[in-house]
Design a protein around this motif. Structure first.
Motif, mmCIF file in Angstrom:
data_model
loop_
_atom_site.group_PDB
_atom_site.id
_atom_site.type_symbol
_atom_site.label_atom_id
_atom_site.label_comp_id
_atom_site.label_asym_id
_atom_site.label_seq_id
_atom_site.Cartn_x
_atom_site.Cartn_y
_atom_site.Cartn_z
ATOM 1 N N SER A 16 0.865 -1.186 0.000
ATOM 2 C CA SER A 16 0.000 0.000 0.000
ATOM 3 C C SER A 16 0.898 1.231 0.000
ATOM 4 N N LYS A 20 0.195 1.637 -6.885
ATOM 5 C CA LYS A 20 -0.481 0.718 -7.821
ATOM 6 C C LYS A 20 -1.670 1.402 -8.494
ATOM 7 N N SER A 39 -13.171 -4.840 -6.294
ATOM 8 C CA SER A 39 -13.127 -5.779 -5.169
ATOM 9 C C SER A 39 -14.245 -5.515 -4.168
ATOM 10 N N ARG A 43 -13.697 -2.752 4.646
ATOM 11 C CA ARG A 43 -13.136 -1.475 5.117
ATOM 12 C C ARG A 43 -14.178 -0.366 4.992
ATOM 13 N N TYR A 55 -15.085 0.191 -4.607
ATOM 14 C CA TYR A 55 -15.199 -1.126 -3.969
ATOM 15 C C TYR A 55 -16.679 -1.459 -3.859
ATOM 16 N N ALA A 76 -8.425 -11.989 1.296
ATOM 17 C CA ALA A 76 -7.373 -11.897 2.307
ATOM 18 C C ALA A 76 -7.755 -10.844 3.329
ATOM 19 N N TYR A 83 -10.746 -8.247 2.167
ATOM 20 C CA TYR A 83 -10.797 -7.799 0.775
ATOM 21 C C TYR A 83 -10.913 -9.038 -0.100
ATOM 22 N N GLY A 84 -11.755 -8.978 -1.147
ATOM 23 C CA GLY A 84 -11.882 -10.157 -2.008
ATOM 24 C C GLY A 84 -12.242 -9.791 -3.437
ATOM 25 N N GLU A 103 -6.061 -5.376 -8.772
ATOM 26 C CA GLU A 103 -5.088 -4.657 -7.945
ATOM 27 C C GLU A 103 -5.275 -5.175 -6.523
ATOM 28 N N GLU A 105 -3.470 -7.165 -2.689
ATOM 29 C CA GLU A 105 -2.267 -7.321 -1.869
ATOM 30 C C GLU A 105 -1.614 -8.701 -2.115
ATOM 31 N N GLY A 108 -3.294 -12.479 -1.614
ATOM 32 C CA GLY A 108 -4.277 -12.805 -2.652
ATOM 33 C C GLY A 108 -3.591 -12.998 -3.999
ATOM 34 N N ARG A 139 -0.897 11.143 1.247
ATOM 35 C CA ARG A 139 -2.232 10.970 0.655
ATOM 36 C C ARG A 139 -3.351 11.223 1.661
ATOM 37 N N ARG A 150 0.160 -0.425 7.851
ATOM 38 C CA ARG A 150 0.470 -0.557 6.424
ATOM 39 C C ARG A 150 1.987 -0.643 6.198
HETATM 40 P P1 5GP Z 1 -6.964 -0.013 0.558
HETATM 41 O O1 5GP Z 1 -7.566 -0.134 1.916
HETATM 42 O O2 5GP Z 1 -5.757 0.922 0.567
HETATM 43 O O3 5GP Z 1 -7.963 0.350 -0.507
HETATM 44 O O4 5GP Z 1 -6.399 -1.448 0.169
HETATM 45 C C1 5GP Z 1 -5.540 -2.133 1.025
HETATM 46 C C2 5GP Z 1 -4.841 -3.244 0.260
HETATM 47 O O5 5GP Z 1 -5.818 -4.221 -0.129
HETATM 48 C C3 5GP Z 1 -4.158 -2.756 -1.020
HETATM 49 O O6 5GP Z 1 -2.874 -3.359 -1.101
HETATM 50 C C4 5GP Z 1 -5.074 -3.273 -2.113
HETATM 51 O O7 5GP Z 1 -4.369 -3.540 -3.325
HETATM 52 C C5 5GP Z 1 -5.562 -4.553 -1.490
HETATM 53 N N1 5GP Z 1 -6.797 -5.079 -2.104
HETATM 54 C C6 5GP Z 1 -7.805 -4.402 -2.714
HETATM 55 N N2 5GP Z 1 -8.737 -5.250 -3.179
HETATM 56 C C7 5GP Z 1 -8.310 -6.496 -2.885
HETATM 57 C C8 5GP Z 1 -8.844 -7.810 -3.145
HETATM 58 O O8 5GP Z 1 -9.884 -8.023 -3.751
HETATM 59 N N3 5GP Z 1 -8.122 -8.853 -2.673
HETATM 60 C C9 5GP Z 1 -6.940 -8.702 -1.999
HETATM 61 N N4 5GP Z 1 -6.304 -9.800 -1.608
HETATM 62 N N5 5GP Z 1 -6.413 -7.483 -1.753
HETATM 63 C C10 5GP Z 1 -7.087 -6.393 -2.197
#
Ligand code: 5GP
Length: 202
Positions: A16, A20, A39, A43, A55, A76, A83-84, A103, A105, A108, A139, A150
């Motif tokens: 993070s 990306k 995804s 969160r 999302y 994961a 997140y999925g 995109e 982590e 996954g 950010r 993170r």
């Molecule tokens: P953020 O909270 O910053 O949006 O995302 C946190 C992390 O979760 C980032 O590294 C992002 O790429 C990852 N992420 C977002 N969607 C998914 C998902 O569907 N599956 C997995 N495994 N990670 C995800």
């Protein structure tokens, strides 16, 4: 020539704050017949984020029900949230010949790259951890506690990728260091174009 029709699942991963999302946005206008998966997450929604666009925001209960029903291609836990990747969206796009970009982590990404023959992994790395920390702070989307989590996760992810590489692991096919945004963006576009030009799955 049938192999040319195999759609690709391009999995972009990296800590993070590595950039990306910004890199993906910068290359999308140059790509056609290509979709980005949205995804699901538990969160909380950040200012400006839209349901179904940034999302699919779900409660933990809803998310876990979908896990039980096998509706995620991978999922994961990250920073205490889940997140999925929705399986139906990805399957539908690939079956109509569209390339799909995820995109996600590291955990996954590994699940997908190791088990899905049409997946290709690209790892986006920050130049170093100090720069990563600066980007996470600049950010202004995360609390101090989230930034600490993170950063710790970023250390783990970078170490894991290094370990995979040292042990000859297969996880990522390409790595890009996002130091200069314009250069990294050009590299990402060229990499995606190379992947798409390849006419067989790996
Ligand atoms: P953020 O909270 O910053 O949006 O995302 C946190 C992390 O979760 C980032 O590294 C992002 O790429 C990852 N992420 C977002 N969607 C998914 C998902 O569907 N599956 C997995 N495994 N990670 C995800």
């Amino acid at each position: 020539m049938e192999s040319e029709l195999i759609a690709k699942l391009i999995v972009i991963s990296g800590p993070s704050g590595a950039g990306k999302g910004t890199l993906i946005k910068s290359v999308l206008p140059s790509l056609d017949n290509f979709v980005v998966s949205v995804s699901a997450t538990t969160r909380g929604r950040r200012a400006g984020e839209r349901q179904g666009v940034d999302y699919h925001f779900l409660s933990r209960r809803e998310f876990l029900r979908k896990v039980e029903e096998g509706l995620f291609l991978e999922w994961a836990e990250y920073g205490g949230n889940l997140y999925g990747t929705p399986r139906d969206f990805v399957d539908a796009a690939l079956s109509t010949g569209k390339d799909v970009l995820l995109e996600i982590e590291l955990e996954g990404a590994r699940q997908i790259v190791e088990h899905c023959p049409v997946a290709v992994g690209i790892f986006i790395a920050p130049p170093d951890l100090q720069i990563l920390e600066g980007r996470l702070r600049d950010r202004k989307t995360d609390s101090e506690a989230d930034i600490t989590l993170r950063l710790a996760r970023a250390c783990d992810e970078l170490e894991a990728v290094e370990r995979d590489r040292a042990e000859g692991g297969l996880c990522f096919d390409y790595a890009i260091v996002n130091d200069d945004l314009e250069q990294a963006s050009r590299e990402l576009l060229t990499t995606i174009q190379q992947i798409r030009a390849g006419n067989t799955a790996r």
